[in-house]
Design an enzyme around this catalytic site. Structure first.
Site, PDB file in Angstrom:
ATOM      1  N   HIS A 142     -42.673   6.583  41.458  1.00 17.90           N
ATOM      2  CA  HIS A 142     -43.188   7.855  41.827  1.00 17.90           C
ATOM      3  C   HIS A 142     -44.691   7.959  41.563  1.00 17.90           C
ATOM      4  O   HIS A 142     -45.295   6.936  41.211  1.00 17.90           O
ATOM      5  CB  HIS A 142     -42.594   9.023  41.099  1.00 17.90           C
ATOM      6  CG  HIS A 142     -41.179   8.891  41.019  1.00 17.90           C
ATOM      7  ND1 HIS A 142     -40.303   9.663  40.211  1.00 17.90           N
ATOM      8  CD2 HIS A 142     -40.095   8.487  41.913  1.00 17.90           C
ATOM      9  CE1 HIS A 142     -39.099   9.725  40.473  1.00 17.90           C
ATOM     10  NE2 HIS A 142     -38.880   9.094  41.569  1.00 17.90           N
ATOM     11  N   SER A 152     -36.922  12.616  38.334  1.00 16.46           N
ATOM     12  CA  SER A 152     -36.505  13.635  38.971  1.00 16.46           C
ATOM     13  C   SER A 152     -35.589  14.536  37.855  1.00 16.46           C
ATOM     14  O   SER A 152     -35.210  15.906  38.084  1.00 16.46           O
ATOM     15  CB  SER A 152     -35.339  13.368  40.181  1.00 16.46           C
ATOM     16  OG  SER A 152     -36.114  12.852  41.201  1.00 16.46           O
TER      17      SER A 152
END
Length: 568
Positions: A481, A140
């Site tokens: 992810h 992120s």
């Protein structure tokens, strides 16, 4: 050793070493036959659950023609965007988006699949490539630097370019990049951040901070080498780098001196202040706003008492760390993301020059990391409700609204569930081991529970509860992810420029162009031709380029030598 196969008997004979081993596959054959039979039953039974009107082909033709006409009737909105509403669903990949749509409908007693989310109404849709400079699958921090600052970078760093290295303070200096939040502030607009995580977390932090590590939340997290080299923590940058009008989220403990009791959890030592430097950043922030109406609140009662019409600045920190999941939230203590979004917009929209607001549904990602699809989808539904509130409070004529994810997760949507079956339920078609599996599963994560190649029997397990952890193929303490492209949705002024497949860093430049902030002001000047771009290099950059050229020349020479060696 000899082998002979008797297919009719489902038997394989293996002879060798003075003995014979017989392995029967009858159970496997039975399982396969039952699977095929089950599929036929599903097809027959499933079709009977279709709505009556859906069995009429005119239903689908009429629906398609209405959709077609609405598309044909669209007019391009080429206005300059006075306001930008940027909604970021952290970890909200396409599978999460689809599953959340179904859940939202099912929460409204619908079958779910045909539900129209607020996000679904956005006319302009594109895809963004999420890879970072150094990794195929990003985090992120790297993604936030791309879509907020317009520059792709490395994993774990925020607000710096790819010349910076994770955790090495010295590489941060001179490599800082600013965000669209700062560009908007410099243009005279009001700016704000709303998040369901701590306000020092990667996504919101990238809007105002520059750090060689996303983990440097307070000075207590800074290594001694970073302190010696002059780096500062993210929390201290929150009140220094950009004059942010609205700050809403969690993260109280990074703002107060070590040992400071938390007002909500005074007996919880883990919730107490973390700062070693003795600074109380909340008090400092308040003192910096002399002459303005600045409010700091930490509970819903005080939050509700904040009058947007008379408030210039608001800092609302509802938890020591991240906010609670939506399904765990105490509505008497903490407002929802819908309520925080509304409060932020009402404060910011008083500025006649407009505003930029970042709203992050940050705990979608964190629920996925825990392998808890229930929590992730409910967070996504709440996020969609916040988007609806944003559209309700603004005008599409002057407000550009963009919705996107930063990255995805390895969540799969599989099996042959019936129409209208709970998205959190089990596929009626069992696997070849004669055990059921959930419609939603993870490629990796904490849900790997198999022993000696067998899967757990979940026939009597309620998979629709908030604490259920979905099965995963690969054991990991935390789900990773995934690297597929993410959806970008836009409506309002210049929404059409978000169509197509783009690099993720394009998003910041497109938002800036639409609202005439940052370096490219051609839109408000009525210019559409390509800008004149001048590329200059500093001495350091020239040195880097020279080194790269030398390295390329060396590689070419080695390649020639290798070819000559092969030919000889």
């Amino acid at each position: 050793m000899t082998q002979s196969y008797h297919r009719g008997a489902g038997l394989r004979e293996v002879t060798g070493g003075g003995g014979r081993l017989e392995e029967r596959f009858s159970s496997l054959n039975v399982a396969m036959e039952l699977t095929i039979l089950s599929l036929f039953v599903l097809l027959a039974f499933g079709s009977s659950h279709a709505k009556v009107e859906e069995e009429n082909p005119e239903f689908w033709r009429s629906q398609a023609q209405k959709s077609l006409q609405s598309v044909l009737d669209r007019k391009l909105n080429t206005n300059v965007a006075k306001n930008i509403l940027f909604f970021l669903g952290d970890g909200m990949g396409i599978t999460t988006y689809t599953a959340a749509r179904i859940l939202k409908g099912q929460l409204q007693n619908q079958t779910g699949e045909e539900t129209v989310m607020t996000m679904d109404t956005f006319p302009s849709v594109g895809l963004a490539k999420t890879y970072s400079v150094d990794f195929q699958i990003p985090d992120s921090a790297a993604t936030a630097t791309a879509y907020l600052c317009g520059v792709k970078t490395n994993l774990n760093v925020i607000g710096v370019n790819a010349a910076a290295r994770n955790g090495i303070c010295k590489t941060q200096k001179g490599n800082e990049v600013t965000s669209i939040l700062k560009w908007a502030k410099d243009a005279g607009k009001s700016v704000g951040i709303v998040t369901t995580t701590r306000v020092q977390h990667a996504t919101p932090a990238t809007s105002y901070a520059h750090s060689a590590s996303r983990k440097w939340y307070s000075d207590a997290d800074l290594p001694e080498s970073a302190k010696r080299d002059g780096c500062t923590d993210i929390a201290s940058q929150l009140i220094k780098n950009v004059d942010i009008d609205v700050i809403i989220g969690g993260g109280r403990k990074y703002m107060t001196p070590r040992g400071t009791k938390d007002p909500e959890y005074p007996r919880d030592y883990s919730s107490r202040g973390k700062r070693k430097d003795g600074r109380n950043l909340i008090n400092e922030w308040t003192k910096m706003k002399t002459g303005k109406v600045a409010r700091y609140v930490w509970n819903k009662t005080d939050f509700n008492a904040v009058d947007p019409e008379t408030t210039d600045y608001l800092m609302a920190l509802f938890e020591p760390g991240d906010l609670r999941f939506e399904m765990d939230r105490d509505p008497n203590m903490d407002p929802s993301i819908v309520e925080t979004t509304e409060k932020a917009i009402r404060i910011l929209q008083k500025n006649p020059k407009g505003f930029f607001l970042l709203v992050e549904g940050g705990r979608i990602d964190q629920a996925h990391h825990d392998g808890r699809a229930y929590m992730a989808l409910h967070e996504a539904v709440a996020f969609d409700n916040a988007i609806a509130k944003g559209l309700e409070l603004t005008s599409e004529h002057e407000t550009l609204t963009v919705v996107m994810a930063d990255h995805s997760h390895p969540l799969s949507f599989n099996g042959f569930p019936f129409r209208g079956q709970s998205i959190l339920g089990k596929s009626p078609l069992w696997a070849t081991d004669m055990l059921p599996y959930t419609t939603l599963m993870y490629g990796n994560g904490p849900g790997r529970k198999g022993i000696d190649g067998t899967r757990p029997d979940i026939r009597k397990v309620d998979t629709k509860t908030k604490d259920y952890v979905q099965l995963s193929a690969v054991p990991m303490q935390s789900t990773t992810h995934s690297g597929e492209d993410v959806a970008v949705l836009a409506r309002g002024p210049m929404a059409h420029i978000f169509q197509g497949v783009q690099e993720q860093n394009y998003i910041a430049h497109a938002m800036a162009y639409a609202s005439c902030v940052g370096a490219n002001l051609r839109h408000c000047q009525g210019l559409t031709g390509p800008p004149v771009v001048k590329t200059t290099f500093t001495d350091q950059e020239n040195g880097v380029e020279a080194a790269r050229s030398s390295a390329a020349l060396l590689c070419s020479l080695l390649s020639v030598l290798l070819v000559l060696t092969v030919l000889m």
